[in-house]
Design a protein around this motif. Structure first.
Motif, mmCIF file in Angstrom:
data_model
loop_
_atom_site.group_PDB
_atom_site.id
_atom_site.type_symbol
_atom_site.label_atom_id
_atom_site.label_comp_id
_atom_site.label_asym_id
_atom_site.label_seq_id
_atom_site.Cartn_x
_atom_site.Cartn_y
_atom_site.Cartn_z
ATOM 1 N N MET A 1 7.764 80.343 0.025
ATOM 2 C CA MET A 1 8.710 81.020 -0.873
ATOM 3 C C MET A 1 8.555 82.535 -0.728
ATOM 4 O O MET A 1 7.513 83.021 -0.270
ATOM 5 C CB MET A 1 8.433 80.619 -2.335
ATOM 6 C CG MET A 1 7.111 81.154 -2.875
ATOM 7 S SD MET A 1 6.904 80.814 -4.638
ATOM 8 C CE MET A 1 5.426 81.778 -4.978
ATOM 9 N N ARG A 2 9.580 83.264 -1.154
ATOM 10 C CA ARG A 2 9.479 84.728 -1.197
ATOM 11 C C ARG A 2 9.003 85.120 -2.599
ATOM 12 O O ARG A 2 9.365 84.479 -3.587
ATOM 13 C CB ARG A 2 10.840 85.365 -0.921
ATOM 14 C CG ARG A 2 11.329 85.134 0.504
ATOM 15 C CD ARG A 2 12.768 85.559 0.642
ATOM 16 N NE ARG A 2 12.894 87.011 0.718
ATOM 17 C CZ ARG A 2 13.807 87.723 0.077
ATOM 18 N NH1 ARG A 2 14.673 87.134 -0.713
ATOM 19 N NH2 ARG A 2 13.860 89.017 0.226
ATOM 20 N N TYR A 3 8.179 86.135 -2.661
ATOM 21 C CA TYR A 3 7.693 86.584 -3.969
ATOM 22 C C TYR A 3 7.386 88.078 -3.910
ATOM 23 O O TYR A 3 7.348 88.676 -2.825
ATOM 24 C CB TYR A 3 6.438 85.783 -4.381
ATOM 25 C CG TYR A 3 5.172 86.216 -3.693
ATOM 26 C CD1 TYR A 3 4.958 85.963 -2.340
ATOM 27 C CD2 TYR A 3 4.178 86.893 -4.394
ATOM 28 C CE1 TYR A 3 3.790 86.365 -1.716
ATOM 29 C CE2 TYR A 3 3.001 87.303 -3.766
ATOM 30 C CZ TYR A 3 2.819 87.031 -2.426
ATOM 31 O OH TYR A 3 1.680 87.445 -1.809
ATOM 32 N N GLN A 18 6.956 89.492 -0.081
ATOM 33 C CA GLN A 18 6.187 88.786 0.952
ATOM 34 C C GLN A 18 6.486 87.293 0.841
ATOM 35 O O GLN A 18 7.209 86.865 -0.070
ATOM 36 C CB GLN A 18 4.688 89.040 0.754
ATOM 37 C CG GLN A 18 4.284 90.476 1.053
ATOM 38 C CD GLN A 18 2.774 90.684 0.979
ATOM 39 O OE1 GLN A 18 2.001 89.745 0.819
ATOM 40 N NE2 GLN A 18 2.354 91.935 1.108
ATOM 41 N N THR A 19 5.900 86.505 1.740
ATOM 42 C CA THR A 19 6.072 85.053 1.628
ATOM 43 C C THR A 19 4.712 84.399 1.420
ATOM 44 O O THR A 19 3.680 84.934 1.849
ATOM 45 C CB THR A 19 6.732 84.439 2.888
ATOM 46 O OG1 THR A 19 5.967 84.811 4.009
ATOM 47 C CG2 THR A 19 8.162 84.916 3.049
ATOM 48 N N THR A 20 4.730 83.274 0.732
ATOM 49 C CA THR A 20 3.503 82.502 0.496
ATOM 50 C C THR A 20 3.900 81.045 0.279
ATOM 51 O O THR A 20 5.102 80.718 0.219
ATOM 52 C CB THR A 20 2.722 83.057 -0.721
ATOM 53 O OG1 THR A 20 1.452 82.408 -0.812
ATOM 54 C CG2 THR A 20 3.458 82.853 -2.034
ATOM 55 N N THR A 22 4.812 77.666 -1.544
ATOM 56 C CA THR A 22 5.435 77.327 -2.831
ATOM 57 C C THR A 22 4.385 76.659 -3.722
ATOM 58 O O THR A 22 3.630 75.804 -3.240
ATOM 59 C CB THR A 22 6.616 76.356 -2.578
ATOM 60 O OG1 THR A 22 7.544 77.033 -1.741
ATOM 61 C CG2 THR A 22 7.304 75.947 -3.863
ATOM 62 N N ALA A 94 9.554 85.326 -8.069
ATOM 63 C CA ALA A 94 9.423 84.517 -6.855
ATOM 64 C C ALA A 94 10.631 83.595 -6.771
ATOM 65 O O ALA A 94 11.332 83.394 -7.771
ATOM 66 C CB ALA A 94 8.139 83.694 -6.913
ATOM 67 N N THR A 95 10.849 83.037 -5.583
ATOM 68 C CA THR A 95 11.995 82.129 -5.453
ATOM 69 C C THR A 95 11.687 80.751 -6.020
ATOM 70 O O THR A 95 12.600 79.959 -6.230
ATOM 71 C CB THR A 95 12.428 82.018 -3.976
ATOM 72 O OG1 THR A 95 11.267 81.708 -3.197
ATOM 73 C CG2 THR A 95 13.041 83.322 -3.493
#
Ligand SMILES: NC(=O)c1ccc[n+]([C@@H]2O[C@H](COP(=O)([O-])OP(=O)(O)OC[C@H]3O[C@@H](n4cnc5c(N)ncnc54)[C@H](OP(=O)(O)O)[C@@H]3O)[C@@H](O)[C@H]2O)c1
Length: 327
Positions: A1-3, A18-20, A22, A94-95
């Motif tokens: 997810m993007r956050y 950034q992305t991490t 979910t 976050a998404t």
């Protein structure tokens, strides 16, 4: 997810998309695909390193969202595809985010994701502090400082909707006019007027029954002067200073209650109780349009730095919201 990651404590420049992975919902949690996230002043304090998340909470910023359920416990009353708004213990920027199912509410009829994302933090806070703790009743007088803050616009409307006589302070003529439009009987520009004297005149010396204060500092003694017999001062922040001096005999003579609370560290069960009272008592007001979610400005998720700078500048009236592509 993007956050939204924070590269360290500091100003808005520490915010980065950034992305991490979910997050995985724990027992009793839902997973929400976030369409919009509310931006609140506590997020600024957390970004600056002054308001660490409680143990176990996501370190990602963000305390409220609106979106679509992607996964829910079978006994939660929610299922994938449901549109919800939610109080989240952190992780709202976050998404995707997870939160207890009992802290989710269906999006009130006629509200889009952008408006729904601006409900949870202020409505939970105002309900808990003004009505549950402060015990505001119809016919009583109510004062909120920071009348055009996210908290203030909710407090004014709910106090009025539940039959109280509402007053506010605010820092400009434009904000004073907005408070009156939102239901204040009168609003006081604290930069040009002494709110203690003006309130005494407005209430014929009676004072107010409940004060919701986010300022503290030298406001505390003034709040005590403004309270009626058996009045309640409910503190939710100390923007003007945490150390105060008060005249205790006045507290005794007026039989005042000085109290306050913080929402975020409260138990899951406590917040669930607030959610269920909101659904029963406040959702009908949101659905009928009697109480509105006042959105001042909407930013794209990628413009989170601008959103923080905007809120920090303090010219807003109501809520600042971040929208994701789905919003
Ligand atoms: N205890 C809780 O559970 C809880 C929960 C949520 C929020 N809060 C707190 O409640 C407060 C309001 O939150 P919010 O998101 O609604 O804030 P917000 O929309 O950013 O509004 C804050 C407003 O407070 C007024 N203010 C008065 N003195 C100030 C000062 N010394 N510094 C900055 N602003 C000052 C400003 O309006 P004027 O121009 O009128 O001065 C400002 O616009 C925050 O302090 C937040 O941390 C507490």
């Amino acid at each position: 997810m993007r956050y939204v990651a924070t590269t360290g404590p500091g100003g808005a420049e520490v915010l980065q998309i950034q992305t991490t992975a979910t997050p995985s919902p724990g027992p009793g949690d839902v997973l929400i695909r976030v369409a919009a996230s509310g931006v609140n002043r506590p997020d600024l304090a957390q970004r600056a390193g002054l308001y660490p998340p409680p143990p176990g909470a996501s370190p990602i910023l963000g305390l409220e969202v609106a979106g679509i359920i992607e996964g829910a416990p079978s006994d939660s009353g929610f299922q994938p595809g449901d549109r919800v708004c939610a109080l989240v213990p952190g992780g709202g920027y976050a998404t995707h985010c997870v939160t207890p199912a009992s802290h989710c509410l269906p999006i009130p009829k006629n509200l889009d994701f952008t408006h729904a994302a601006g409900i949870a933090e202020t409505f939970f806070t105002v309900w808990a502090n003004v009505f549950q703790i402060g015990g505001l009743k119809a016919g009583q007088r109510f004062l909120v400082h920071g009348g055009t803050s996210g908290i203030g616009v909710t407090a004014l409307q709910l106090a009025r909707a539940f039959g109280a006589e509402a007053y506010a302070t605010a820092g400009s003529e434009r904000k004073v006019a907005a408070c009156v439009e939102l239901g204040a009987r009168a609003a006081i520009n604290y930069r040009s007027e002494d709110f203690v004297a003006r309130l005494a005149a407005l209430t014929e010396g009676q004072g107010v029954d409940v004060i919701l204060d986010m300022v503290g500092g030298d406001y505390t003694a003034k709040n005590i002067a403004c309270l009626a017999m058996n009045g309640r001062l409910v503190q939710i922040a100390t923007l003007g200073g945490a150390k105060v001096q008060i005249h205790l005999p006045t507290v005794m003579q007026k039989r005042l209650v000085i109290t306050g609370s913080t929402l975020r560290p409260r138990s899951v069960a406590d917040k669930a109780r607030i959610a269920s009272e909101l659904r029963e008592r406040v959702w009908p007001l949101l659905e009928s349009g009697q109480v509105k979610v006042v959105v001042d400005k909407v930013f794209e998720f990628g413009d989170v730095r601008k959103a923080h700078e905007y809120l920090e500048a303090g010219e807003h009236i109501g809520k600042v919201i971040l929208v994701h592509e789905a919003g």
